[in-house]
Write a protein that holds these residues in place. Sequence first.
Motif, short mmCIF file in Angstrom:
data_model
loop_
_atom_site.label_atom_id
_atom_site.label_comp_id
_atom_site.label_asym_id
_atom_site.label_seq_id
_atom_site.Cartn_x
_atom_site.Cartn_y
_atom_site.Cartn_z
N GLY A 17 26.92 32.61 27.28
CA GLY A 17 27.04 32.35 28.72
C GLY A 17 28.06 33.25 29.37
N LEU A 18 29.18 33.45 28.68
CA LEU A 18 30.21 34.31 29.26
C LEU A 18 29.77 35.76 29.30
CD1 LEU A 18 33.52 32.81 27.92
CD2 LEU A 18 32.47 32.60 30.14
N VAL A 19 29.01 36.17 28.29
CA VAL A 19 28.49 37.55 28.31
C VAL A 19 27.58 37.75 29.51
CG1 VAL A 19 26.90 39.09 27.12
CG2 VAL A 19 28.78 38.07 25.89
N ILE A 20 26.75 36.72 29.78
CA ILE A 20 25.84 36.86 30.92
C ILE A 20 26.62 36.86 32.24
CG2 ILE A 20 24.06 35.62 32.18
CD1 ILE A 20 22.80 35.03 29.53
N GLN A 21 27.64 36.03 32.32
CA GLN A 21 28.46 36.06 33.54
C GLN A 21 29.15 37.41 33.70
OE1 GLN A 21 28.63 33.75 35.74
NE2 GLN A 21 28.58 31.70 34.88
N LEU A 22 29.61 37.96 32.58
CA LEU A 22 30.28 39.27 32.65
C LEU A 22 29.29 40.34 33.10
CD1 LEU A 22 32.90 40.81 32.06
CD2 LEU A 22 31.99 41.27 29.81
N THR A 23 28.05 40.24 32.60
CA THR A 23 27.02 41.19 33.03
C THR A 23 26.78 41.07 34.53
OG1 THR A 23 26.03 40.70 30.91
CG2 THR A 23 24.77 42.05 32.42
N ALA A 24 26.77 39.83 35.01
CA ALA A 24 26.54 39.63 36.44
C ALA A 24 27.67 40.24 37.25
CB ALA A 24 26.42 38.14 36.73
N VAL A 25 28.90 40.05 36.79
CA VAL A 25 30.04 40.60 37.52
C VAL A 25 29.98 42.12 37.53
CG1 VAL A 25 32.53 40.83 37.49
CG2 VAL A 25 31.51 38.62 37.16
N LEU A 26 29.66 42.68 36.36
CA LEU A 26 29.57 44.15 36.30
C LEU A 26 28.47 44.66 37.21
CD1 LEU A 26 30.07 45.05 32.56
CD2 LEU A 26 31.52 45.57 34.48
N ARG A 32 24.51 49.85 43.46
CA ARG A 32 24.80 50.47 44.73
C ARG A 32 24.23 49.67 45.88
NH1 ARG A 32 22.96 56.14 44.66
NH2 ARG A 32 24.90 56.52 43.56
N TYR A 33 23.02 49.15 45.75
CA TYR A 33 22.37 48.53 46.90
C TYR A 33 22.43 47.02 46.79
CZ TYR A 33 20.66 53.20 47.42
OH TYR A 33 20.60 54.54 47.56
N ALA A 34 22.32 46.41 47.94
CA ALA A 34 22.53 44.96 48.01
C ALA A 34 21.48 44.20 47.23
CB ALA A 34 22.53 44.53 49.47
N MET A 35 20.25 44.68 47.23
CA MET A 35 19.20 43.97 46.50
C MET A 35 19.49 43.93 45.00
SD MET A 35 16.76 42.53 48.07
CE MET A 35 15.94 42.46 49.64
N ASN A 36 19.94 45.08 44.46
CA ASN A 36 20.30 45.09 43.04
C ASN A 36 21.46 44.16 42.77
OD1 ASN A 36 19.89 48.51 43.61
ND2 ASN A 36 18.37 47.18 42.72
N ARG A 37 22.36 44.11 43.72
CA ARG A 37 23.54 43.27 43.51
C ARG A 37 23.16 41.80 43.46
NH1 ARG A 37 27.81 46.19 47.44
NH2 ARG A 37 28.16 48.00 46.13
N ILE A 38 22.29 41.36 44.39
CA ILE A 38 21.96 39.93 44.33
C ILE A 38 21.06 39.64 43.13
CG2 ILE A 38 22.23 39.55 46.77
CD1 ILE A 38 19.23 39.40 46.93
N HIS A 39 20.35 40.64 42.64
CA HIS A 39 19.62 40.45 41.40
C HIS A 39 20.57 40.09 40.26
CE1 HIS A 39 17.09 42.46 38.04
NE2 HIS A 39 16.97 41.16 38.02
N ALA A 40 21.67 40.86 40.16
CA ALA A 40 22.64 40.59 39.10
C ALA A 40 23.34 39.25 39.33
CB ALA A 40 23.66 41.72 39.05
N ALA A 41 23.70 38.96 40.58
CA ALA A 41 24.45 37.74 40.85
C ALA A 41 23.63 36.50 40.57
CB ALA A 41 24.91 37.74 42.31
N GLY A 42 22.34 36.54 40.89
CA GLY A 42 21.49 35.39 40.62
C GLY A 42 21.37 35.09 39.14
N MET A 43 21.37 36.12 38.31
CA MET A 43 21.30 35.89 36.87
C MET A 43 22.51 35.10 36.38
SD MET A 43 21.03 38.87 34.11
CE MET A 43 22.65 39.44 34.55
N GLY A 44 23.70 35.46 36.86
CA GLY A 44 24.88 34.72 36.44
C GLY A 44 24.87 33.29 36.92
N ASP A 45 24.30 33.05 38.11
CA ASP A 45 24.32 31.70 38.66
C ASP A 45 23.34 30.77 37.98
OD1 ASP A 45 26.30 32.04 40.35
OD2 ASP A 45 25.12 32.28 42.16
N THR A 46 22.32 31.31 37.34
CA THR A 46 21.32 30.42 36.75
C THR A 46 21.46 30.33 35.23
OG1 THR A 46 19.82 32.29 36.87
CG2 THR A 46 19.68 30.64 38.60
#
Lengths: 107, 370
Positions: A17-26, A32-46
């Motif tokens: 779980g922490l590895v996935i959260q770290l991936t999301a933070v990274l 660069r773009y906002a769509m990619n960023r929310i893609h990463a952030a949603g993975m950490g949240d779920t």
Amino acid sequence: MPDTLRLIVFAALLFSGLVIQLTAVLGVNRFRYAMNRIHAAGMGDTLGLLLVALAAVVYTGFDAVTLKILLVVAFLWLTSPVCSHLIGRLIRETDDDFSKEAKEWKR
Amino acid sequence: MSETEHAKRSPASGSSTETGSGKKRSSAFSRLMDWLENGDEALEQEMEATLSEEDAAPDHSSAVSGEGDERPEHAGKGAETPYNIPYSNVNTPKYGKIIPNSPINKPDNADNRTRSVDFYGKWWYRWASVIICLLVIGLLMAVVTMMPQFGGADTLVDSEVSAYYVEHTLKDTGAVNIVTGIILDYRGFDTLGESHVLFIAVCAVLLMLSIKGEKNEKERLHSAAMEQLFEPKNDVILQSAARILTPIVFVFGLYIVFNGHLSPGGGFSGGAVLGAGLILYQNAFGYEKIERFFTHRTFRAVSVVCLLSYSLMKGYHFFTGANHLENGISAGQPGSIFSAGLLLPLNIVVGGVVACTMYALYTMFRRGEF
């Protein structure tokens, strides 16, 4: 011996779980773009949240607190994708170069 | 069926999705930037064009299908409007410098807003920032290790205040939840002042942002256009989630407010949850739906009644030397709601003030009227 097994399962769940959260933070910081960023952030949240919550369940054992932890997971799974959807919709409405960014990402 | 679908969809997003292939449509952000830089004229032209187009084609489904004869005319207008002016103030940023070889500012998007800017300046800035961060983290960690142990035998032996609270709260205030007793009784001045500060904040925001009375036709059209551009309306996903979430949020907030003297919670936290529920409902279903039960009239009534009764109860308490207003409610018993003296009505009025304030601040900042 079951205690050792439980500790191993707990550690594995927490670590993944922490590895996935770290991936999301990274991803949020490096993409660069906002769509990619929310893609990463949603993975950490779920998924990251689910794994950490399961680790907590395994650590404390199954009792009434388990129900509360699962309720937390259920509510966050209900709300977080909706937030991501709304952010994505706003990006699509307000970004001038949306199609350009999408093409650049695809390449 | 298709007609209702098109009616549900907002005109801005509908035209952008359906005619995105035909013409280059400048988005809302560039319109806003253009309005900020060039004044009202370009926006007025755009708005008049949009409105006249809508007047000419009230049947929106035929216009969206791309067969309407006014579509090329509108595309020509959109090409003439100066929306692709390079933003000169972005090209020369005040802090930092533009990275020359970044792929994001190639010459073909020279008027791109999103330039990558090197905000680090001197080469040692980032190393200095890393070192300062590590120093602060180390300092905080060292302080944490020096703090007294949690639950230790010799922790806080010299503090008589906590022992006094634990011993006397139930007798003095009737609260089973000691935190609520402290907030609403021992430190009643503080909480009373906080509630009035919230009300004064809403009043100040009303004075500063209220544009309801002096809105002429142009400003009304402008705000309507901005609202259409920036608010995602009738979002099915958000509405489905809000249908499930809103009742749960309201019930949970009411539970926190009504049970605040017996369990963790109280007026402030429960009122915040209730206000969040109101904001969620408004976001999902719009102002027309929420104004069936919550208008500025409701806000005025709830806020004034809550603050007046709160001031009456606490004022009697203050001026008569910590005597409670005669209420006939016994001291606190766990599990019984009507049991803790005046704390239950105090919690209810605080919750009402906080919920109304949160929703009022949100909606004032969002659309400038209430």
